[in-house]
Write an enzyme that holds these catalytic residues in place. Sequence first.
Site, PDB file in Angstrom:
ATOM      1  CD  GLU A 128      -3.020  -1.133   0.072  1.00 45.65           C
ATOM      2  OE1 GLU A 128      -3.095   0.013  -0.442  1.00 45.65           O
ATOM      3  OE2 GLU A 128      -3.750  -2.024  -0.115  1.00 45.65           O
TER       4      GLU A 128
ATOM      5  CG  ASP B 293       6.482  -7.407  -4.993  1.00 43.95           C
ATOM      6  OD1 ASP B 293       5.296  -7.997  -4.954  1.00 43.95           O
ATOM      7  OD2 ASP B 293       7.236  -7.599  -5.878  1.00 43.95           O
ATOM      8  CB  ALA B 294       3.022 -10.313  -0.873  1.00 48.16           C
TER       9      ALA B 294
ATOM     10  CE1 TYR C 194     -13.211 -12.845 -12.695  1.00 48.77           C
ATOM     11  CE2 TYR C 194     -13.404 -15.374 -12.616  1.00 48.77           C
ATOM     12  CZ  TYR C 194     -12.946 -14.060 -12.121  1.00 48.77           C
ATOM     13  OH  TYR C 194     -12.154 -14.329 -10.876  1.00 48.77           O
TER      14      TYR C 194
END
Length: 396
Positions: free
Chosen positions: A74, A110-111, A234
């Site tokens: 974030e 950054d995961a 999708y």
Amino acid sequence: MIIEPKTRGFICLTSHPTGCEQNVLNQIEYVKERPVKNGPKKVLVIGASTGFGLASRITAAYGSNAATIGAFFEKPPSEGRPASPGWYNSAAFEAQAHKDGLYAKSINGDAFSNEIKAQTIDLIKSDLGEIDLLVYSLASPVRTHPDTGERFKSVLKPIGQTFTDNTVDFHTGEVKEISIEPGTEEDIKNTVAVMGGEDWQMWIDALKSAGVLSEDFKTVAYSYIGPSLTEAVYRKGTIGRAKDHLEATAFKITDALKAINGQAYVSVNKALVTQASSAIPVIPLYISLLYKVMKEEGIHEGCIEQIERLFNARLYAENLELDEAGRIRIDDWEMRDDIQAKVLELWKQATTETLPNIGDLKGYETDFYNLFGFKVDGVDYDKDVNEMVDIPGLQE
């Protein structure tokens, strides 16, 4: 400063700290009244700052008094410039959790990277020893591979042929036709690399190697299937291939966790207004019709209602009620035959003129602005607010 919503397309460029805080407090109050029996005690949430990830962290903490670590990416505030909404959500959650005597710490970065994985493992080792639940709720359009450095960008495209159908601009209410060109093999590969199960598996492998997973450990990742109306763009599109990969990964993870009796699940959740879903053509029109039908039936749920039910009625219940593909289905109310039949009927009638009456565009719009802390009941938006809000348990 006075903060007002500034939108560009399907994103809002500003966020409101007080509105975000109120949203979080509302979710906490909801969960407090619905404790999770035999719930988790030490929880890691990857993608913990918004949507289903935030709801998962709140449900774990306030449903079963769990210690929680949240990982997210974030943007912090700067003077005169608000933070991203997930920053304010996390700040509000942690402030309240600490006030209530709950352990809550966060890692911002950054995961997908090896560095954030290592930092998270160090924090688990020093503070919790081990975790008994990992919620994987990462939604990012891009991923840099931690080992190769290759950068992948996901796309929302059909496969095989051009897709044409109606969508709605929820800012103006205009219903219009949209066409999307099909994705290439490269598009599919990139989307799977970003939104498939590889990073989830990498997290589990790293945590397992570090010895920080408890006996009977659980992990859950979130997916979506949706109706025939949206499947071309999708579930049968590029993102659907990524979800197929994610779902297949659950079985590989369960296999790898046999020694500790660990289990990996994919939970198929209902269609909701999120920053991600707002970007998908056709979905805003579908959701506005779905909301109308589900609200009339008294079975509408937002993120917190969905995740509380997932914990209470599936993950920590006697019967997970898995479908034929081994998935948890918390989209069961959305996908009821009677609900889908009504939505399909309304879809045929949907125009710019009819939508205000047959759909819930106002509900869609309110939920969208709520994501950024705007149009939240009980918040005075004419008041000066301090944009410089800290996350109390943020690890440097």
